[in-house]
Design an enzyme around this catalytic site. Structure first.
Site, PDB file in Angstrom:
ATOM      1  N   GLY A 305      -7.631 129.788  34.556  1.00  0.00           N
ATOM      2  CA  GLY A 305      -6.197 129.607  34.736  1.00  0.00           C
ATOM      3  C   GLY A 305      -5.891 128.375  35.574  1.00  0.00           C
ATOM      4  O   GLY A 305      -6.621 127.372  35.547  1.00  0.00           O
ATOM      5  N   SER A 306      -4.842 128.464  36.366  1.00  0.00           N
ATOM      6  CA  SER A 306      -4.308 127.276  37.037  1.00  0.00           C
ATOM      7  C   SER A 306      -5.201 126.690  38.121  1.00  0.00           C
ATOM      8  O   SER A 306      -4.980 125.553  38.548  1.00  0.00           O
ATOM      9  CB  SER A 306      -2.928 127.592  37.622  1.00  0.00           C
ATOM     10  OG  SER A 306      -1.990 127.785  36.580  1.00  0.00           O
ATOM     11  N   THR A 307      -6.190 127.427  38.615  1.00  0.00           N
ATOM     12  CA  THR A 307      -7.122 126.805  39.553  1.00  0.00           C
ATOM     13  C   THR A 307      -7.854 125.646  38.883  1.00  0.00           C
ATOM     14  O   THR A 307      -8.296 124.708  39.554  1.00  0.00           O
ATOM     15  CB  THR A 307      -8.146 127.822  40.090  1.00  0.00           C
ATOM     16  OG1 THR A 307      -8.805 128.463  38.986  1.00  0.00           O
ATOM     17  CG2 THR A 307      -7.482 128.864  40.972  1.00  0.00           C
TER      18      THR A 307
END
Length: 574
Positions: A305-307
């Site tokens: 995801g956004s990491t």
């Protein structure tokens, strides 16, 4: 007296020749046995006239970085029987069965076997062993044995691993460092007669065992304990399927803590915490055990995801396809080919700079810069950053990245990959790669093994681990430190803010496959101090109930951990 006929003379001659031939064959056979195979026959005679009893070698301990024993070895005993020497088989079997709490029929069957030596019970506690010794029963042997013991039960269970009945490692560090820990078994050699009965007045010969060495690790008992407590707290609060926490030194790859709750009891590794255990088939039970023993930080992959926007940002900055003051327009989605790909904010973020795009974790911004970079260069950076290789952590079973083939990456696949979807990596891979983005551009090897100590505590070997420089430039690394510090101080990671410390980090909320199941993974990755990272941590919450946003539920967990761990490590407030 009649003279023998010619025929009789011929038969007599043949008989004499046969005797001479047989004699010569016998002489030859004796010479062959006596000269060419004498050592073999001596060995067979020795084996027939002696009986070996195994002396188990003491397995080496496993220590944390401060010398705290987290896997130790206790002295116990092994009870065996020489059936040929047992005079009263029924009485002996009953005594052993009662004393060892075993089934009488099973023990009697062993005592009646026609073998040189049979093991009745291993891992017998010293008190019970002393009772059997004092009984002084003919044919009953009580020898020294060892048992693996884990003083903190569940601490780092999937990292440490455990041993089997033969004291060999099964999973984790126990199996990875088997050659360091196992030692060499010894023997007790007893002279016997042809019936296998020990000869009186002949002393036993003893080959002493060689104890295993001690493994010193980078794990910190105090940090591991606190991380487990924090993970268990959020596990209960969010009724999650599981929680993983990973803390490491991004400068050298040393792992301080690796948590996967719920952990299991290392002293009872075959016990399932399941009320329906009695209703399972053997195959179902083994599958559940295998699942219970899995280390999610290294054995399982997930969509980050956004990491992953940390890595996309570094690649685009390194390539020069984006600058900090570039502006973007975010209506809340992007149309890529024929697909509408949404961001997390339905109304969009409006006009924003690249810096604000990172702070807001804006998907459309990352789709834009990813399309600027292009799929070929994106894949090149995947390989340059080491994402297509294993981290080579010193634990067994590390999983590899699950990635599209280059030729299959079109505009839609590229767009989703920029914000960490449509491919999978392991948490340890994510931690190591982000470390190289913020430590000056060096890819370190994550590890737990630090050194090997002998029985006197002297260091006999220090492990060395490779690192690769030039993953990103120092300028890009410094920029990433500044950008990710803003994410925590001003953006979506503000719940990780800790007064007095500069912390950089990134939140993520990803949906698991199949999407229709409505299950999520909430995560946060953060490091401190932001301008000179000495510790990097990850929190991953699997399938939390209720609110599932990483910035809301995962970031506070790492903040609370750092509130205790940073002072403990001597990292001072500014």
């Amino acid at each position: 007296m009649e003279r023998p006929t010619v025929g009789e003379k011929r038969r007599l001659l043949i008989y004499l020749l046969c005797c001479m031939l047989a004699f010569l064959v016998l002489i030859g056979r004796l010479a062959y046995i006596g000269l060419l195979r004498s050592s073999q026959w001596q060995e067979m005679a020795y084996e027939q006239q002696t009986r070996d009893r195994l002396i188990t070698a003491r397995r080496g301990d496993i220590l944390d970085r401060n010398g705290v024993g987290i896997a130790e070895t206790q002295t116990v005993a092994a009870v065996s029987v020489v059936p040929a020497e047992v005079k009263e088989k029924e009485e002996t079997a009953k005594f052993l069965a009662d004393t060892l709490e075993l089934d009488y029929d099973d023990v009697l069957e062993k005592v009646q076997q026609k073998v040189a030596l049979v093991r009745i019970q291993s891992k017998v506690d010293t008190e019970t062993a002393q009772v059997i010794r004092q009984a002084d029963l003919p044919g009953v042997k009580v020898d020294e044995d060892f048992k693996r013991y884990y003083p903190y039960d569940r601490l780092a269970s999937r990292v440490l691993g455990f041993t089997g009945s033969d004291n060999q490692g099964i999973i984790g560090l126990e199996v990875k460092y088997e050659d360091v820990l196992k030692g060499t078994n010894g023997k007790i050699l007893t002279v016997t007669d042809a019936r296998g009965i020990e000869l009186e007045g002949v002393a036993e010969d003893r080959i002493e065992p060689v104890a295993g060495n001690t493994l010193k690790t980078s794990l910190d008992y105090n940090i591991q304990s606190y991380c487990e407590q924090a993970a268990e707290k959020v596990l209960e609060e969010k009724q999650a399927e599981g929680v993983s926490v990973l803390l490491m030194n991004p400068q050298n790859g040393e792992i301080y803590a690796m948590v996967n709750v719920p952990e299991f009891n290392l002293n009872e590794p075959y016990r399932l915490n399941d009320k329906t255990e009695d209703q399972m088939t053997d195959e179902e039970r083994q599958n559940r055990l295998n699942q219970m023993w899995r280390n999610r930080c290294i054995n399982d992959t997930y969509e980050p995801g956004s990491t992953f926007k940390i890595i996309t940002s570094a690649a685009c900055l390194e390539e020069g396809v984006v600058s900090l003051d570039d502006t973007f327009s975010c209506p809340g989605y992007r149309i890529v080919e024929d697909r509408k790909i949404r961001g997390h904010k339905v109304g969009g973020h409006g006009t924003e700079t690249f810096v604000q795009g990172i702070e807001n974790s804006c998907n459309p911004v990352f789709m834009d810069i990813g399309l600027r970079l292009g799929s070929e260069r994106f894949c090149d950076y995947f390989e340059q950053f080491g994402l297509m290789s294993l981290t080579n952590i010193d634990l067994p079973g590390e999983a590899g990245t699950i990635m599209h083939k280059r030729e299959d990456i079109k505009a839609v696949e590229l767009a989703t990959m920029t914000f960490g979807q449509s491919f999978q990596i392991t948490p340890i891979q994510m931690a190591v790669t982000v470390s190289s983005m913020v430590n000056g551009g060096r890819r370190v090897t994550p590890h737990l093994g630090v050194s090997v100590l002998d029985k006197k505590g002297k260091t006999v070997k220090t492990f060395k681990y490779g690192e690769k420089e030039g993953i990103v430039s120092e300028k890009t690394s410094e920029t990433m430190q500044e950008l990710l510090e803003k994410v925590v101080s001003e953006g979506s990671g503000k719940n990780a803010y800790l007064e007095g410390y500069s912390i950089g980090g990134k939140t993520a909320t990803s949906q698991t496959l199949p999407r229709s199941a409505g299950k999520y993974i909430s995560s946060f990755i953060g490091f401190a101090p932001a301008d000179d990272p000495q510790i990097l941590g990850m929190v991953i919450i699997h399938d939390p109930q209720g609110i599932y946003y990483g910035g809301t539920i995962a970031a506070p967990v790492l903040r609370d951990i750092y509130d205790n761990v940073l002072p403990y490590l001597g990292i001072e407030k500014k």
